[in-house]
Write a protein that holds these residues in place. Sequence first.
Motif, PDB file in Angstrom:
ATOM      1  N   ALA A 117       0.854  -1.314  -0.062  1.00  0.00           N
ATOM      2  CA  ALA A 117       0.060   0.015   0.015  1.00  0.00           C
ATOM      3  C   ALA A 117       1.034   1.201  -0.002  1.00  0.00           C
ATOM      4  O   ALA A 117       0.641   2.067  -0.660  1.00  0.00           O
ATOM      5  CB  ALA A 117      -0.981   0.062   1.257  1.00  0.00           C
ATOM      6  N   LEU A 118       1.751   1.120   0.887  1.00  0.00           N
ATOM      7  CA  LEU A 118       2.901   2.497   0.783  1.00  0.00           C
ATOM      8  C   LEU A 118       3.582   2.645  -0.310  1.00  0.00           C
ATOM      9  O   LEU A 118       3.783   3.934  -0.974  1.00  0.00           O
ATOM     10  CB  LEU A 118       3.780   2.266   2.113  1.00  0.00           C
ATOM     11  CG  LEU A 118       3.367   2.493   3.533  1.00  0.00           C
ATOM     12  CD1 LEU A 118       4.464   2.235   4.392  1.00  0.00           C
ATOM     13  CD2 LEU A 118       2.958   4.003   3.718  1.00  0.00           C
ATOM     14  N   ARG A 119       3.909   1.659  -1.038  1.00  0.00           N
ATOM     15  CA  ARG A 119       4.618   1.730  -2.393  1.00  0.00           C
ATOM     16  C   ARG A 119       3.730   2.195  -3.460  1.00  0.00           C
ATOM     17  O   ARG A 119       4.092   2.894  -4.491  1.00  0.00           O
ATOM     18  CB  ARG A 119       5.306   0.369  -2.606  1.00  0.00           C
ATOM     19  CG  ARG A 119       6.546  -0.146  -1.993  1.00  0.00           C
ATOM     20  CD  ARG A 119       7.098  -1.286  -2.412  1.00  0.00           C
ATOM     21  NE  ARG A 119       8.460  -1.566  -1.327  1.00  0.00           N
ATOM     22  CZ  ARG A 119       8.381  -2.522  -0.800  1.00  0.00           C
ATOM     23  NH1 ARG A 119       7.520  -3.746  -0.825  1.00  0.00           N
ATOM     24  NH2 ARG A 119       9.329  -2.700  -0.059  1.00  0.00           N
ATOM     25  N   SER A 120       2.386   1.809  -3.419  1.00  0.00           N
ATOM     26  CA  SER A 120       1.279   1.991  -4.511  1.00  0.00           C
ATOM     27  C   SER A 120       0.951   3.567  -4.412  1.00  0.00           C
ATOM     28  O   SER A 120       0.536   4.047  -5.457  1.00  0.00           O
ATOM     29  CB  SER A 120       0.429   1.190  -4.542  1.00  0.00           C
ATOM     30  OG  SER A 120      -0.419   1.049  -3.252  1.00  0.00           O
ATOM     31  N   GLU A 121       1.027   3.919  -3.269  1.00  0.00           N
ATOM     32  CA  GLU A 121       0.591   5.678  -3.043  1.00  0.00           C
ATOM     33  C   GLU A 121       1.740   6.444  -3.458  1.00  0.00           C
ATOM     34  O   GLU A 121       1.342   7.459  -3.769  1.00  0.00           O
ATOM     35  CB  GLU A 121       0.350   5.853  -1.600  1.00  0.00           C
ATOM     36  CG  GLU A 121      -0.869   5.170  -1.019  1.00  0.00           C
ATOM     37  CD  GLU A 121      -1.147   5.421   0.491  1.00  0.00           C
ATOM     38  OE1 GLU A 121      -0.579   6.323   0.820  1.00  0.00           O
ATOM     39  OE2 GLU A 121      -2.271   4.687   0.870  1.00  0.00           O
TER      40      GLU A 121
ATOM     41  N   ASP B 135       4.135   7.570  -1.930  1.00  0.00           N
ATOM     42  CA  ASP B 135       4.577   8.408  -0.688  1.00  0.00           C
ATOM     43  C   ASP B 135       6.056   8.550  -0.615  1.00  0.00           C
ATOM     44  O   ASP B 135       7.025   7.578  -0.800  1.00  0.00           O
ATOM     45  CB  ASP B 135       4.261   7.791   0.545  1.00  0.00           C
ATOM     46  CG  ASP B 135       4.262   8.494   1.795  1.00  0.00           C
ATOM     47  OD1 ASP B 135       4.956   9.757   1.619  1.00  0.00           O
ATOM     48  OD2 ASP B 135       3.846   8.134   2.899  1.00  0.00           O
ATOM     49  N   LYS B 136       6.777   9.645  -0.484  1.00  0.00           N
ATOM     50  CA  LYS B 136       7.993  10.384  -0.283  1.00  0.00           C
ATOM     51  C   LYS B 136       8.612   9.533   0.740  1.00  0.00           C
ATOM     52  O   LYS B 136       9.914   9.051   0.765  1.00  0.00           O
ATOM     53  CB  LYS B 136       8.307  11.448  -0.159  1.00  0.00           C
ATOM     54  CG  LYS B 136       7.442  12.566  -1.442  1.00  0.00           C
ATOM     55  CD  LYS B 136       7.688  13.883  -1.112  1.00  0.00           C
ATOM     56  CE  LYS B 136       6.701  14.591  -2.213  1.00  0.00           C
ATOM     57  NZ  LYS B 136       6.480  15.942  -1.775  1.00  0.00           N
ATOM     58  N   ASN B 137       7.997   9.354   1.824  1.00  0.00           N
ATOM     59  CA  ASN B 137       8.578   8.775   2.962  1.00  0.00           C
ATOM     60  C   ASN B 137       8.380   7.394   3.197  1.00  0.00           C
ATOM     61  O   ASN B 137       8.420   6.717   4.211  1.00  0.00           O
ATOM     62  CB  ASN B 137       7.865   9.351   4.053  1.00  0.00           C
ATOM     63  CG  ASN B 137       8.192  10.968   3.963  1.00  0.00           C
ATOM     64  OD1 ASN B 137       9.098  11.431   3.889  1.00  0.00           O
ATOM     65  ND2 ASN B 137       7.061  11.738   4.406  1.00  0.00           N
ATOM     66  N   ALA B 138       7.832   6.543   2.120  1.00  0.00           N
ATOM     67  CA  ALA B 138       7.520   5.152   2.240  1.00  0.00           C
ATOM     68  C   ALA B 138       8.716   4.178   2.541  1.00  0.00           C
ATOM     69  O   ALA B 138       8.573   3.395   3.407  1.00  0.00           O
ATOM     70  CB  ALA B 138       6.918   4.691   0.895  1.00  0.00           C
ATOM     71  N   GLN B 139       9.985   4.721   2.287  1.00  0.00           N
ATOM     72  CA  GLN B 139      10.833   3.537   2.552  1.00  0.00           C
ATOM     73  C   GLN B 139      11.475   3.840   3.953  1.00  0.00           C
ATOM     74  O   GLN B 139      11.673   2.840   4.558  1.00  0.00           O
ATOM     75  CB  GLN B 139      12.214   4.040   1.429  1.00  0.00           C
ATOM     76  CG  GLN B 139      11.922   3.513   0.085  1.00  0.00           C
ATOM     77  CD  GLN B 139      11.615   2.021  -0.132  1.00  0.00           C
ATOM     78  OE1 GLN B 139      12.262   1.289   0.474  1.00  0.00           O
ATOM     79  NE2 GLN B 139      10.451   1.801  -0.856  1.00  0.00           N
TER      80      GLN B 139
END
Length: 170
Positions: A62-66, A68-72
């Motif tokens: 979900a984080l990767r698909s959004e 999001d700049k801070n995902a990592q």
Amino acid sequence: MNLKFILKLTLFSVFFFLFQSCIVSSKPNIAYFKGAKSTNSKAEFTSVNLPLFLAKPMIKKALRSEGDKNAQEIIAIIKKISKVKILTVENGDETLVKNFASYLINNNYEDWVSIKHDGENVNIKAQQNGDFIKKLMLTVNSGNELVFIDIRGKFTPEDISNLINAANKN
């Protein structure tokens, strides 16, 4: 007995064993709330033990698909989580929250963040052992509805600061 039946029974047993932690219960799953002194007679509990082997991949995806700049940064912290318990309380009261806060202080939890917004209070407390934080307790208080999230893992203070900063950016 035929081999096919035994194989199905074995697979079902393994499946049941792995997913037993998904069971939602009306009994508290956080030790403090299991005692009679901690609850009022009107409080209704719902508890969930989150199975991380299922949740972690879904959260990462979900984080990767959004995008999001801070995902990592967030994914790196999620990898360090070993256990999550969620407890919701309906018809809770301020006394319940205050007594639990006192319990956390007596058990060496330190305040990290307190946020008050539109009648809701969010508190993050951490229990640190040496250079690592082993336990985080998030408390969300919205009137008589309460949510407690007990997170176990091996975090550094920088991990928690990065997570808070990432949340503030969003």
